[in-house]
Motif scaffolding. Structure first.
Motif, PDB file in Angstrom:
ATOM      1  N   ALA A  37     -17.835  10.062  -6.512  1.00  0.00           N
ATOM      2  CA  ALA A  37     -19.045   9.299  -6.811  1.00  0.00           C
ATOM      3  C   ALA A  37     -19.920   9.086  -5.583  1.00  0.00           C
ATOM      4  O   ALA A  37     -21.009   8.526  -5.690  1.00  0.00           O
ATOM      5  CB  ALA A  37     -18.671   7.943  -7.413  1.00  0.00           C
ATOM      6  N   ASP A  38     -19.448   9.522  -4.411  1.00  0.00           N
ATOM      7  CA  ASP A  38     -20.258   9.394  -3.198  1.00  0.00           C
ATOM      8  C   ASP A  38     -19.876  10.500  -2.223  1.00  0.00           C
ATOM      9  O   ASP A  38     -18.878  11.205  -2.408  1.00  0.00           O
ATOM     10  CB  ASP A  38     -20.089   8.013  -2.553  1.00  0.00           C
ATOM     11  N   GLY A  39     -20.682  10.643  -1.179  1.00  0.00           N
ATOM     12  CA  GLY A  39     -20.472  11.735  -0.246  1.00  0.00           C
ATOM     13  C   GLY A  39     -19.184  11.649   0.542  1.00  0.00           C
ATOM     14  O   GLY A  39     -18.525  12.665   0.792  1.00  0.00           O
ATOM     15  N   ASN A  40     -18.799  10.445   0.933  1.00  0.00           N
ATOM     16  CA  ASN A  40     -17.564  10.295   1.705  1.00  0.00           C
ATOM     17  C   ASN A  40     -16.348  10.728   0.896  1.00  0.00           C
ATOM     18  O   ASN A  40     -15.456  11.420   1.400  1.00  0.00           O
ATOM     19  CB  ASN A  40     -17.405   8.837   2.153  1.00  0.00           C
ATOM     20  N   GLU A  41     -16.326  10.318  -0.378  1.00  0.00           N
ATOM     21  CA  GLU A  41     -15.214  10.706  -1.247  1.00  0.00           C
ATOM     22  C   GLU A  41     -15.230  12.209  -1.503  1.00  0.00           C
ATOM     23  O   GLU A  41     -14.181  12.855  -1.557  1.00  0.00           O
ATOM     24  CB  GLU A  41     -15.286   9.942  -2.568  1.00  0.00           C
ATOM     25  N   ALA A  42     -16.411  12.782  -1.639  1.00  0.00           N
ATOM     26  CA  ALA A  42     -16.511  14.228  -1.851  1.00  0.00           C
ATOM     27  C   ALA A  42     -15.891  14.988  -0.683  1.00  0.00           C
ATOM     28  O   ALA A  42     -15.130  15.945  -0.883  1.00  0.00           O
ATOM     29  CB  ALA A  42     -17.972  14.631  -2.030  1.00  0.00           C
ATOM     30  N   LEU A  43     -16.201  14.560   0.535  1.00  0.00           N
ATOM     31  CA  LEU A  43     -15.646  15.236   1.705  1.00  0.00           C
ATOM     32  C   LEU A  43     -14.130  15.069   1.759  1.00  0.00           C
ATOM     33  O   LEU A  43     -13.400  16.029   2.064  1.00  0.00           O
ATOM     34  CB  LEU A  43     -16.290  14.699   2.980  1.00  0.00           C
ATOM     35  N   LEU A  66     -26.329  16.832   1.901  1.00  0.00           N
ATOM     36  CA  LEU A  66     -26.541  17.705   3.056  1.00  0.00           C
ATOM     37  C   LEU A  66     -25.556  17.383   4.174  1.00  0.00           C
ATOM     38  O   LEU A  66     -25.024  18.287   4.828  1.00  0.00           O
ATOM     39  CB  LEU A  66     -27.973  17.565   3.580  1.00  0.00           C
ATOM     40  N   ALA A  67     -25.311  16.098   4.384  1.00  0.00           N
ATOM     41  CA  ALA A  67     -24.365  15.694   5.427  1.00  0.00           C
ATOM     42  C   ALA A  67     -22.952  16.154   5.078  1.00  0.00           C
ATOM     43  O   ALA A  67     -22.193  16.583   5.957  1.00  0.00           O
ATOM     44  CB  ALA A  67     -24.398  14.179   5.609  1.00  0.00           C
ATOM     45  N   VAL A  68     -22.597  16.069   3.800  1.00  0.00           N
ATOM     46  CA  VAL A  68     -21.278  16.549   3.364  1.00  0.00           C
ATOM     47  C   VAL A  68     -21.139  18.038   3.663  1.00  0.00           C
ATOM     48  O   VAL A  68     -20.119  18.495   4.196  1.00  0.00           O
ATOM     49  CB  VAL A  68     -21.070  16.290   1.854  1.00  0.00           C
ATOM     50  N   ALA A  69     -22.174  18.799   3.330  1.00  0.00           N
ATOM     51  CA  ALA A  69     -22.125  20.246   3.560  1.00  0.00           C
ATOM     52  C   ALA A  69     -22.001  20.570   5.042  1.00  0.00           C
ATOM     53  O   ALA A  69     -21.243  21.465   5.434  1.00  0.00           O
ATOM     54  CB  ALA A  69     -23.370  20.902   2.972  1.00  0.00           C
ATOM     55  N   ARG A  70     -22.741  19.844   5.878  1.00  0.00           N
ATOM     56  CA  ARG A  70     -22.658  20.097   7.319  1.00  0.00           C
ATOM     57  C   ARG A  70     -21.274  19.782   7.863  1.00  0.00           C
ATOM     58  O   ARG A  70     -20.740  20.513   8.705  1.00  0.00           O
ATOM     59  CB  ARG A  70     -23.728  19.289   8.061  1.00  0.00           C
ATOM     60  N   MET A  97     -29.673  24.873   2.113  1.00  0.00           N
ATOM     61  CA  MET A  97     -28.987  26.132   2.376  1.00  0.00           C
ATOM     62  C   MET A  97     -28.610  26.252   3.852  1.00  0.00           C
ATOM     63  O   MET A  97     -27.541  26.755   4.192  1.00  0.00           O
ATOM     64  CB  MET A  97     -29.868  27.313   1.947  1.00  0.00           C
ATOM     65  N   GLU A  98     -29.475  25.742   4.726  1.00  0.00           N
ATOM     66  CA  GLU A  98     -29.167  25.766   6.158  1.00  0.00           C
ATOM     67  C   GLU A  98     -27.980  24.865   6.489  1.00  0.00           C
ATOM     68  O   GLU A  98     -27.245  25.113   7.446  1.00  0.00           O
ATOM     69  CB  GLU A  98     -30.389  25.315   6.964  1.00  0.00           C
ATOM     70  N   SER A  99     -27.785  23.826   5.694  1.00  0.00           N
ATOM     71  CA  SER A  99     -26.691  22.891   5.961  1.00  0.00           C
ATOM     72  C   SER A  99     -25.333  23.454   5.548  1.00  0.00           C
ATOM     73  O   SER A  99     -24.297  22.878   5.872  1.00  0.00           O
ATOM     74  CB  SER A  99     -26.939  21.569   5.225  1.00  0.00           C
TER      75      SER A  99
END
Length: 219
Positions: A37-43, A66-70, A97-99
């Motif tokens: 449900a959030d980026g931190n959990e996704a990572l 984007l931060a997760v992808a980086r 895409m760059e991330s």
């Protein structure tokens, strides 16, 4: 039998995740193994489970997509990333895409296209959704102007806004610019007032939308 593609779904709206899960699992070659449900959990899920493909929203609490992808790229995680978002913007798509993203879809895409994107990205190809491709054709002929609202910001505020688009916290921005994090918070408040945006994620959404312009204006 074809390889089963294991998928992580990350979106802060449970209804979106449920609908997408139900649609994807109609394809017997796809298996949703986790949700976030959030980026931190996704990572964390990407690090723990190594899903084949992650379908990420861009606007999420905590770390944005984007931060997760980086972070995933920096950690050399094997998961391939598709962004699914409401943002039909060329600059943001390029930033995504760059991330580290390999796919970009707009929310509301047909189930068949989402499945096709997952299969394509899993096979090592880049996939841009048909609706987004049409937007790119339209925007390609348009000259990009600096939004008048950005001209209201000081150089420091524009730097901070650019770092917000990169997914940095106030403390991380303070460290990067050698200022106290409370000073960053004050700048955030001033920017929200100048840009006339309200809400916890409104400034981040604005920053993401104008990321490429901000990058150019920091020269």
């Amino acid at each position: 039998m074809s390889e089963i593609i294991q998928i992580l779904l990350a979106d802060d709206h449970p209804v979106v995740r449920r609908g997408l899960r139900a649609a994807l699992e109609d394809d017997e070659r796809l298996q949703v193994i986790a949700e976030a449900a959030d980026g931190n959990e996704a990572l964390r899920q990407m690090e723990a489970l190594n899903p084949s493909v992650a379908v990420l929203d861009i606007d999420m609490p905590g770390m944005n997509g984007l931060a997760v992808a980086r972070e995933a790229l920096q950690k050399k995680l094997p998961t391939r990333i598709i962004f699914m978002t409401f943002h039909a913007d060329e600059d943001l798509m390029r930033a995504a895409m760059e991330s580290g993203g390999q796919g970009y879809l707009l929310k509301g895409s047909e189930t068949d296209e989402v499945c096709a994107a997952i299969h394509a990205v899993h096979a090592g190809r880049t996939y841009i959704g048909s609706t987004m491709a049409a937007v790119l054709l339209t925007q390609a002929s348009q000259r990009r102007d600096v939004p008048s609202s950005l001209k209201l910001l000081t150089p420091t505020e524009r730097k901070i806004l650019r770092l917000i688009a990169d997914g940095l916290s106030s403390k991380e921005i303070g460290d990067a610019l050698s200022i106290h994090y409370r000073t960053v918070e004050n700048h955030r408040t001033n920017m929200c007032r100048k840009l006339e945006v309200e809400g916890a994620n409104a400034l981040a959404r604005f920053a993401l939308h104008h990321r490429a312009v901000l990058q150019e204006r920091l020269l």
